[in-house]
Design a protein around this motif. Structure first.
Motif, mmCIF file in Angstrom:
data_model
loop_
_atom_site.group_PDB
_atom_site.id
_atom_site.type_symbol
_atom_site.label_atom_id
_atom_site.label_comp_id
_atom_site.label_asym_id
_atom_site.label_seq_id
_atom_site.Cartn_x
_atom_site.Cartn_y
_atom_site.Cartn_z
ATOM 1 N N THR A 161 36.442 27.605 35.869
ATOM 2 C CA THR A 161 36.162 27.373 34.416
ATOM 3 C C THR A 161 36.097 28.864 33.771
ATOM 4 O OG1 THR A 161 33.886 27.346 34.324
ATOM 5 C CG2 THR A 161 34.972 25.315 34.618
ATOM 6 N N GLY A 162 35.863 29.895 34.217
ATOM 7 C CA GLY A 162 35.880 31.092 33.713
ATOM 8 C C GLY A 162 37.223 31.599 33.367
ATOM 9 N N TYR B 20 38.098 30.290 29.647
ATOM 10 C CA TYR B 20 37.562 31.154 28.884
ATOM 11 C C TYR B 20 38.553 32.294 28.616
ATOM 12 C CZ TYR B 20 33.885 27.703 28.197
ATOM 13 O OH TYR B 20 33.151 26.428 28.131
ATOM 14 N N ARG B 21 38.827 32.862 29.695
ATOM 15 C CA ARG B 21 39.675 34.163 29.766
ATOM 16 C C ARG B 21 40.862 33.866 29.290
ATOM 17 N NH1 ARG B 21 37.902 38.176 33.502
ATOM 18 N NH2 ARG B 21 36.162 37.717 34.544
ATOM 19 N N THR C 299 35.931 37.829 26.606
ATOM 20 C CA THR C 299 35.635 36.564 26.942
ATOM 21 C C THR C 299 34.443 35.898 26.416
ATOM 22 O OG1 THR C 299 37.251 36.663 28.820
ATOM 23 C CG2 THR C 299 35.836 34.837 28.815
ATOM 24 N N SER C 300 33.356 36.948 26.569
ATOM 25 C CA SER C 300 31.992 36.243 26.134
ATOM 26 C C SER C 300 31.970 36.002 24.720
ATOM 27 C CB SER C 300 30.894 37.206 26.635
ATOM 28 O OG SER C 300 31.137 38.620 26.390
ATOM 29 N N ALA D 220 33.554 32.479 24.268
ATOM 30 C CA ALA D 220 32.666 31.791 25.095
ATOM 31 C C ALA D 220 31.327 31.317 24.265
ATOM 32 C CB ALA D 220 32.484 32.165 26.525
ATOM 33 N N ARG E 264 33.686 25.828 23.233
ATOM 34 C CA ARG E 264 33.022 25.402 24.442
ATOM 35 C C ARG E 264 33.233 23.587 24.449
ATOM 36 N NH1 ARG E 264 30.611 29.019 27.039
ATOM 37 N NH2 ARG E 264 30.104 27.506 28.630
ATOM 38 N N GLY F 151 31.242 28.201 37.139
ATOM 39 C CA GLY F 151 30.980 28.706 35.632
ATOM 40 C C GLY F 151 29.608 29.228 35.299
ATOM 41 N N ARG F 152 29.237 28.498 34.135
ATOM 42 C CA ARG F 152 27.789 29.061 33.860
ATOM 43 C C ARG F 152 26.922 28.015 33.192
ATOM 44 N NH1 ARG F 152 30.495 32.809 35.033
ATOM 45 N NH2 ARG F 152 30.456 34.792 34.358
ATOM 46 N N ASP F 153 27.723 26.982 32.942
ATOM 47 C CA ASP F 153 27.235 25.772 32.404
ATOM 48 C C ASP F 153 27.566 24.395 32.951
ATOM 49 O OD1 ASP F 153 29.638 25.812 31.753
ATOM 50 O OD2 ASP F 153 29.505 25.142 29.505
ATOM 51 N N ARG G 257 27.449 41.434 29.569
ATOM 52 C CA ARG G 257 28.001 40.082 29.806
ATOM 53 C C ARG G 257 26.919 39.110 30.064
ATOM 54 N NH1 ARG G 257 32.571 40.266 33.681
ATOM 55 N NH2 ARG G 257 32.659 37.901 33.646
ATOM 56 N N ASP H 65 25.572 35.920 27.941
ATOM 57 C CA ASP H 65 25.905 34.365 28.631
ATOM 58 C C ASP H 65 24.676 33.723 28.635
ATOM 59 O OD1 ASP H 65 28.588 34.771 29.087
ATOM 60 O OD2 ASP H 65 28.415 35.389 31.036
ATOM 61 N N ARG I 49 23.174 33.033 24.490
ATOM 62 C CA ARG I 49 24.189 32.189 23.316
ATOM 63 C C ARG I 49 23.328 30.906 23.191
ATOM 64 N NH1 ARG I 49 28.702 32.157 27.493
ATOM 65 N NH2 ARG I 49 28.216 30.595 28.649
HETATM 66 O O1 DC Z 1 33.230 33.635 35.645
HETATM 67 P P1 DC Z 1 33.899 34.555 35.073
HETATM 68 O O2 DC Z 1 33.551 35.836 35.119
HETATM 69 O O3 DC Z 1 35.355 34.397 35.155
HETATM 70 O O4 DC Z 1 33.815 34.190 33.523
HETATM 71 C C1 DC Z 1 34.214 34.950 32.440
HETATM 72 C C2 DC Z 1 33.461 34.797 31.122
HETATM 73 O O5 DC Z 1 33.506 33.301 30.692
HETATM 74 C C3 DC Z 1 32.060 35.209 31.317
HETATM 75 O O6 DC Z 1 31.511 35.837 30.336
HETATM 76 C C4 DC Z 1 31.188 33.799 31.108
HETATM 77 C C5 DC Z 1 32.066 32.934 30.398
HETATM 78 N N1 DC Z 1 31.979 31.435 30.965
HETATM 79 C C6 DC Z 1 31.302 30.756 30.288
HETATM 80 O O7 DC Z 1 30.965 31.046 29.258
HETATM 81 N N2 DC Z 1 31.009 29.293 30.801
HETATM 82 C C7 DC Z 1 31.822 28.880 32.115
HETATM 83 N N3 DC Z 1 31.777 27.791 32.345
HETATM 84 C C8 DC Z 1 32.615 29.835 32.612
HETATM 85 C C9 DC Z 1 32.667 31.196 32.119
#
Ligand code: DC
Length: 217
Positions: A31-32, A35-36, A92-93, A96, A102, A122-124, A173, A177, A180
């Motif tokens: 998923t990153g 966003y990239r 990317t942040s 994001a 999102r 990912g993050r979420d 970052r 992350d 937010r």
């Molecule tokens: O995992 P990564 O380093 O490729 O993620 C790139 C950016 O995207 C990082 O700043 C966090 C964001 N991201 C996000 O907000 N939600 C996700 N599900 C995946 C990545």
């Protein structure tokens, strides 16, 4: 089956997620990378104007992201390498944190999970995208070690950044992350937490496999 893997930058999520997906014949969704892709399209189309939310949302709506094995395509253009540059990573942040971006990407991620057995990182993922995933992992590691891992990766591509610069980028970052309001990086209560500091990819992979096999017994 759905497996969610969350954690900060450089914790080893994507390498391990790919291995897990291959072992269990599941599909991996990075998923990153999505966003990239949006950050990359913004840089290409309007340049370094990340304060312009309306334009970013317009670009995100018009962007079609597609994965083919290890390649990432953005509007049919192969962007696999371009989306990994430090410039794209930094911006990317910025994309994001935008609610509409999102919502758009989360909807695509859920749609994808509907008809695939997925390992998503990912993050979420455990908190927002797949709150009902059978297994949720949260991978963490000491920031210095995460910076060292990233430096090794970047050095292989001819990077000239110092460890300190990379560590600062990662910390910035992480702060963005975690703080937010939309889909922040959080450790959900039902996640299995693994501290990967000092552990090899193989060790973490074996540890995760035990949990997955246990869940399927
Ligand atoms: O995992 P990564 O380093 O490729 O993620 C790139 C950016 O995207 C990082 O700043 C966090 C964001 N991201 C996000 O907000 N939600 C996700 N599900 C995946 C990545």
């Amino acid at each position: 089956m759905q497996i969610a893997i969350d954690g900060p930058a450089g914790a080893g999520k994507s390498t391990i997620a790919k291995k897990i997906a291959a072992t269990y014949r599941m599909t991996y969704l990075d998923t990153g990378a999505m966003y990239r892709c949006i950050a990359h399209c913004v840089l290409n189309q309007i340049g370094d104007h990340f304060d312009n939310e309306a334009d970013i949302v317009r670009i995100a709506r018009a962007t079609v992201i597609r994965f083919e094995d290890d390649q990432v395509f953005c509007n049919d253009q192969d962007v696999t390498r371009e989306i990994r540059t430090p410039l794209v990573s930094r911006h990317t942040s910025d994309v994001a944190r935008i609610k509409e971006v999102r919502e758009l990407l989360v909807a695509q991620q859920r749609e994808y999970a509907k008809d695939h057995a997925v390992v998503m990182d990912g993050r979420d993922i455990g908190s927002v995208v797949l709150p009902d995933a059978e297994l949720k992992f949260f991978l963490d590691a000491d920031v210095r070690e995460r910076a060292q891992r990233r430096k090794k990766e970047l050095d292989e591509k001819g990077n000239g950044k110092t460890l300190e610069e990379i560590k600062n980028d990662i910390e910035n970052r992480d702060t963005n992350d975690r703080n937010r309001s939309e889909g922040p990086l959080i450790q959900v209560a039902d996640a299995i937490v693994i501290d990967t500091t000092g552990k090899s990819i193989e060790e973490v992979y074996e540890e995760m496999k035990l949990h997955i096999d246990e869940a399927h017994r």
